[in-house]
Design a protein around this motif. Structure first.
Motif, PDB file in Angstrom:
ATOM      1  N   ALA A 145     -38.481 -54.212  24.593  1.00  0.00           N
ATOM      2  CA  ALA A 145     -38.932 -52.875  24.191  1.00  0.00           C
ATOM      3  C   ALA A 145     -38.469 -51.819  25.188  1.00  0.00           C
ATOM      4  CB  ALA A 145     -40.454 -52.854  24.053  1.00  0.00           C
ATOM      5  N   LEU A 146     -38.594 -52.119  26.465  1.00  0.00           N
ATOM      6  CA  LEU A 146     -38.150 -51.168  27.485  1.00  0.00           C
ATOM      7  C   LEU A 146     -36.640 -50.932  27.407  1.00  0.00           C
ATOM      8  CD1 LEU A 146     -40.246 -52.351  30.568  1.00  0.00           C
ATOM      9  CD2 LEU A 146     -40.443 -50.167  29.395  1.00  0.00           C
ATOM     10  N   ALA A 147     -35.884 -52.013  27.252  1.00  0.00           N
ATOM     11  CA  ALA A 147     -34.436 -51.867  27.169  1.00  0.00           C
ATOM     12  C   ALA A 147     -34.033 -51.090  25.917  1.00  0.00           C
ATOM     13  CB  ALA A 147     -33.772 -53.246  27.175  1.00  0.00           C
ATOM     14  N   GLY A 148     -34.689 -51.383  24.793  1.00  0.00           N
ATOM     15  CA  GLY A 148     -34.371 -50.665  23.559  1.00  0.00           C
ATOM     16  C   GLY A 148     -34.684 -49.192  23.652  1.00  0.00           C
ATOM     17  N   ALA A 149     -35.817 -48.870  24.263  1.00  0.00           N
ATOM     18  CA  ALA A 149     -36.171 -47.456  24.430  1.00  0.00           C
ATOM     19  C   ALA A 149     -35.151 -46.736  25.299  1.00  0.00           C
ATOM     20  CB  ALA A 149     -37.568 -47.349  25.049  1.00  0.00           C
ATOM     21  N   GLY A 150     -34.734 -47.375  26.387  1.00  0.00           N
ATOM     22  CA  GLY A 150     -33.752 -46.746  27.270  1.00  0.00           C
ATOM     23  C   GLY A 150     -32.400 -46.562  26.611  1.00  0.00           C
ATOM     24  N   LEU A 151     -31.942 -47.580  25.874  1.00  0.00           N
ATOM     25  CA  LEU A 151     -30.650 -47.482  25.211  1.00  0.00           C
ATOM     26  C   LEU A 151     -30.667 -46.407  24.121  1.00  0.00           C
ATOM     27  CD1 LEU A 151     -29.700 -51.258  24.877  1.00  0.00           C
ATOM     28  CD2 LEU A 151     -28.657 -49.551  26.391  1.00  0.00           C
ATOM     29  N   ALA A 152     -31.764 -46.334  23.364  1.00  0.00           N
ATOM     30  CA  ALA A 152     -31.845 -45.324  22.308  1.00  0.00           C
ATOM     31  C   ALA A 152     -31.856 -43.918  22.898  1.00  0.00           C
ATOM     32  CB  ALA A 152     -33.090 -45.553  21.453  1.00  0.00           C
ATOM     33  N   ALA A 153     -32.628 -43.718  23.957  1.00  0.00           N
ATOM     34  CA  ALA A 153     -32.673 -42.399  24.587  1.00  0.00           C
ATOM     35  C   ALA A 153     -31.306 -42.022  25.164  1.00  0.00           C
ATOM     36  CB  ALA A 153     -33.736 -42.375  25.684  1.00  0.00           C
ATOM     37  N   THR A 154     -30.603 -43.013  25.734  1.00  0.00           N
ATOM     38  CA  THR A 154     -29.259 -42.751  26.258  1.00  0.00           C
ATOM     39  C   THR A 154     -28.296 -42.366  25.132  1.00  0.00           C
ATOM     40  OG1 THR A 154     -29.631 -44.338  28.047  1.00  0.00           O
ATOM     41  CG2 THR A 154     -27.351 -43.742  27.565  1.00  0.00           C
ATOM     42  N   ALA A 155     -28.417 -43.068  23.994  1.00  0.00           N
ATOM     43  CA  ALA A 155     -27.554 -42.755  22.855  1.00  0.00           C
ATOM     44  C   ALA A 155     -27.825 -41.349  22.328  1.00  0.00           C
ATOM     45  CB  ALA A 155     -27.755 -43.795  21.749  1.00  0.00           C
ATOM     46  N   VAL A 156     -29.103 -40.982  22.237  1.00  0.00           N
ATOM     47  CA  VAL A 156     -29.451 -39.639  21.761  1.00  0.00           C
ATOM     48  C   VAL A 156     -28.901 -38.577  22.704  1.00  0.00           C
ATOM     49  CG1 VAL A 156     -31.376 -38.047  21.372  1.00  0.00           C
ATOM     50  CG2 VAL A 156     -31.477 -40.373  20.473  1.00  0.00           C
ATOM     51  N   HIS A 157     -29.040 -38.812  24.003  1.00  0.00           N
ATOM     52  CA  HIS A 157     -28.538 -37.850  24.980  1.00  0.00           C
ATOM     53  C   HIS A 157     -27.023 -37.723  24.900  1.00  0.00           C
ATOM     54  CE1 HIS A 157     -27.553 -36.308  29.091  1.00  0.00           C
ATOM     55  NE2 HIS A 157     -28.596 -35.542  28.829  1.00  0.00           N
ATOM     56  N   ALA A 158     -26.326 -38.860  24.714  1.00  0.00           N
ATOM     57  CA  ALA A 158     -24.869 -38.819  24.618  1.00  0.00           C
ATOM     58  C   ALA A 158     -24.424 -38.117  23.327  1.00  0.00           C
ATOM     59  CB  ALA A 158     -24.306 -40.234  24.670  1.00  0.00           C
ATOM     60  N   LEU A 159     -25.057 -38.454  22.201  1.00  0.00           N
ATOM     61  CA  LEU A 159     -24.694 -37.819  20.934  1.00  0.00           C
ATOM     62  C   LEU A 159     -25.049 -36.333  20.929  1.00  0.00           C
ATOM     63  CD1 LEU A 159     -25.815 -40.569  18.402  1.00  0.00           C
ATOM     64  CD2 LEU A 159     -23.478 -39.958  19.044  1.00  0.00           C
ATOM     65  N   GLY A 160     -26.081 -35.982  21.694  1.00  0.00           N
ATOM     66  CA  GLY A 160     -26.481 -34.580  21.760  1.00  0.00           C
ATOM     67  C   GLY A 160     -25.593 -33.724  22.632  1.00  0.00           C
ATOM     68  N   GLY A 161     -24.582 -34.340  23.250  1.00  0.00           N
ATOM     69  CA  GLY A 161     -23.644 -33.558  24.058  1.00  0.00           C
ATOM     70  C   GLY A 161     -23.581 -33.964  25.503  1.00  0.00           C
ATOM     71  N   GLY A 162     -24.366 -34.989  25.893  1.00  0.00           N
ATOM     72  CA  GLY A 162     -24.334 -35.422  27.284  1.00  0.00           C
ATOM     73  C   GLY A 162     -24.794 -34.318  28.223  1.00  0.00           C
ATOM     74  N   ARG A 163     -23.953 -33.979  29.173  1.00  0.00           N
ATOM     75  CA  ARG A 163     -24.315 -32.943  30.148  1.00  0.00           C
ATOM     76  C   ARG A 163     -24.375 -31.557  29.503  1.00  0.00           C
ATOM     77  NH1 ARG A 163     -20.779 -33.469  35.461  1.00  0.00           N
ATOM     78  NH2 ARG A 163     -22.319 -31.908  36.100  1.00  0.00           N
ATOM     79  N   ARG A 164     -23.781 -31.424  28.327  1.00  0.00           N
ATOM     80  CA  ARG A 164     -23.826 -30.142  27.612  1.00  0.00           C
ATOM     81  C   ARG A 164     -24.867 -30.145  26.499  1.00  0.00           C
ATOM     82  NH1 ARG A 164     -17.349 -28.700  26.906  1.00  0.00           N
ATOM     83  NH2 ARG A 164     -16.833 -28.670  29.142  1.00  0.00           N
ATOM     84  N   ALA A 165     -25.787 -31.081  26.531  1.00  0.00           N
ATOM     85  CA  ALA A 165     -26.782 -31.194  25.474  1.00  0.00           C
ATOM     86  C   ALA A 165     -27.654 -29.939  25.406  1.00  0.00           C
ATOM     87  CB  ALA A 165     -27.670 -32.416  25.728  1.00  0.00           C
ATOM     88  N   THR A 166     -27.976 -29.559  24.189  1.00  0.00           N
ATOM     89  CA  THR A 166     -28.866 -28.430  23.950  1.00  0.00           C
ATOM     90  C   THR A 166     -30.087 -28.933  23.192  1.00  0.00           C
ATOM     91  OG1 THR A 166     -27.839 -27.887  21.818  1.00  0.00           O
ATOM     92  CG2 THR A 166     -26.889 -26.875  23.801  1.00  0.00           C
ATOM     93  N   PRO A 167     -31.177 -28.180  23.160  1.00  0.00           N
ATOM     94  CA  PRO A 167     -32.364 -28.621  22.418  1.00  0.00           C
ATOM     95  C   PRO A 167     -32.078 -28.937  20.958  1.00  0.00           C
ATOM     96  CG  PRO A 167     -32.927 -26.804  23.863  1.00  0.00           C
ATOM     97  CD  PRO A 167     -31.442 -26.962  23.935  1.00  0.00           C
ATOM     98  N   VAL A 168     -31.274 -28.107  20.299  1.00  0.00           N
ATOM     99  CA  VAL A 168     -30.974 -28.343  18.880  1.00  0.00           C
ATOM    100  C   VAL A 168     -30.170 -29.626  18.715  1.00  0.00           C
ATOM    101  CG1 VAL A 168     -29.776 -27.435  16.861  1.00  0.00           C
ATOM    102  CG2 VAL A 168     -31.095 -25.895  18.332  1.00  0.00           C
ATOM    103  N   ARG A 169     -29.168 -29.835  19.570  1.00  0.00           N
ATOM    104  CA  ARG A 169     -28.355 -31.045  19.477  1.00  0.00           C
ATOM    105  C   ARG A 169     -29.183 -32.294  19.739  1.00  0.00           C
ATOM    106  NH1 ARG A 169     -22.689 -29.614  22.667  1.00  0.00           N
ATOM    107  NH2 ARG A 169     -21.833 -28.156  21.109  1.00  0.00           N
ATOM    108  N   LEU A 170     -30.087 -32.226  20.727  1.00  0.00           N
ATOM    109  CA  LEU A 170     -30.946 -33.371  21.007  1.00  0.00           C
ATOM    110  C   LEU A 170     -31.819 -33.699  19.811  1.00  0.00           C
ATOM    111  CD1 LEU A 170     -32.092 -32.732  24.699  1.00  0.00           C
ATOM    112  CD2 LEU A 170     -30.635 -34.577  23.875  1.00  0.00           C
ATOM    113  N   ALA A 171     -32.382 -32.677  19.160  1.00  0.00           N
ATOM    114  CA  ALA A 171     -33.236 -32.913  18.002  1.00  0.00           C
ATOM    115  C   ALA A 171     -32.448 -33.534  16.854  1.00  0.00           C
ATOM    116  CB  ALA A 171     -33.876 -31.598  17.552  1.00  0.00           C
TER     117      ALA A 171
END
Length: 354
Positions: A145-171
């Motif tokens: 569960a911990l690993a899955g939560a971390g991987l999913a959050a990492t994927a969301v952050h990467a798809l949202g733009g990584g270091r250029r992520a914005t609130p809208v992209r993260l959502a």
């Protein structure tokens, strides 16, 4: 004859004192709210220890905790209800802090920690552990569960733009990842009915029948997430004013966003690993706290850390007494209460403002 020039006074000192009084009174009121939260948390903990299938008077609860004599009530208090209450306090505080950080980071009042894919990632990892690897114990689920939560959050952050992520992209990225993962979960459960039967005990979200050793295992992660979230209170407050204001105040926006995602993952991933996905705690409490202490994260985060476990413990007690001698899992109770609040919030706000 010299003419002396009297310097113009820089304001009336009495007016300055009067101007400081409202700020001091607000701070005093907020501090009183924190003390009230501590009192309510102690009361909720006492109710959690005393109320259940068998009602135990508070004096016997006290003796069971501090002067056990080996009676049945002592065993119930120490072995069943005390671990359940401690897990409820830790998980509630983690979900409350995670929700407050999420809403402040995305500047979305309807954001929930699940928006970053934490719950979906944990659930997908657990269903994989059950259906593919044959793991059927809560201690075995934990690290998946911990690993899955971390991987999913990492994927969301990467798809949202990584270091250029914005609130809208993260959502948007969170919505896409959640949809994909829950589709995978449903498919695997339908493919293997045994997985569906095992998964339902974890996915409902409950404090009952949880091994206290699980809390000891995730306690360092929850503590690290809580300290990280509290340390981000000032930069999150700057971001809440807008990115231009935050930059003018010297806030490193990218670093703050990344650390906020890490804090949410540690808090909500650890809580989900122990109790399963419990929804709406991270949505309800920040709203209630914000109406009293305001949006400043320096006050909002401590409020959420205190009042979220109060709501979770009270919801758990309600689930124990509403259909005796059985009980309703706390995840169902919080979903019912949170659904009512969500409807109220949506009706209060126009869709274009969300």
């Amino acid at each position: 004859m010299s003419i002396g020039i009297r310097p113009r006074p820089r304001g009336n000192p009495s007016l300055a004192v009067e101007g400081r009084r409202p700020a001091r009174s607000r701070a005093s009121l907020r501090a009183a709210g924190l003390l009230l939260g501590l009192a309510l948390l102690a009361t909720a903990a006492c109710l959690s220890l005393a109320i259940g299938t068998k009602q135990i008077p508070l004096d016997q609860v006290w003796s069971g905790l501090f002067a056990p004599s080996g009676t049945e009530n002592d065993a119930i208090v120490r072995e069943l209800r005390l671990p359940r209450t401690l897990i409820g306090i830790a998980v509630g505080a983690a979900l409350g802090l995670g929700g407050a950080v999420m809403q402040t980071l995305t500047r979305n009042p309807l954001a929930d920690p699940g928006l970053l894919g934490v719950n979906a990632g944990a659930s997908a990892a657990v269903v994989t552990a059950i259906g593919v690897l044959g793991i059927t114990t809560f201690s075995g689920y934990l690290w998946f569960a911990l690993a899955g939560a971390g991987l999913a959050a990492t994927a969301v952050h990467a798809l949202g733009g990584g270091r250029r992520a914005t609130p809208v992209r993260l959502a948007l990225a969170g919505t896409a990842v959640n949809a994909a993962l829950f589709g995978y979960i449903s498919g695997l459960q339908l493919w293997d009915l045994g997985t569906l039967d095992e998964m339902r005990y974890w996915s409902v979200g409950t404090l009952a029948q949880r091994d206290p050793s699980l809390l000891l295992t995730v306690a360092p992660l929850l503590a690290a997430g809580a300290l990280l979230a509290l340390s981000l209170a000032r930069p999150l407050g700057a971001i809440a004013l807008g990115e231009d204001h935050a930059r003018a105040l010297g806030t490193d926006i990218r670093r703050t966003r990344l650390l906020s995602v890490v804090a949410i993952t540690l808090l909500c991933g650890g809580a989900t690993a122990v109790c399963g996905p419990i929804g709406f705690i991270g949505l309800m409490i920040p709203h209630a706290a914000r109406s009293f202490c305001g949006p400043d994260p320096r006050w909002l985060l401590p409020y959420c850390a205190l009042y979220a476990p109060v709501l979770l413990l009270v919801s758990d007690v309600i689930g124990r007494v509403v259909v005796p001698p059985s009980e309703i899992e706390v995840g169902i109770v919080t979903a019912f209460l949170g659904g009512l609040l969500f409807i109220h919030l949506v009706r209060r706000r126009k869709a274009v403002r969300l």
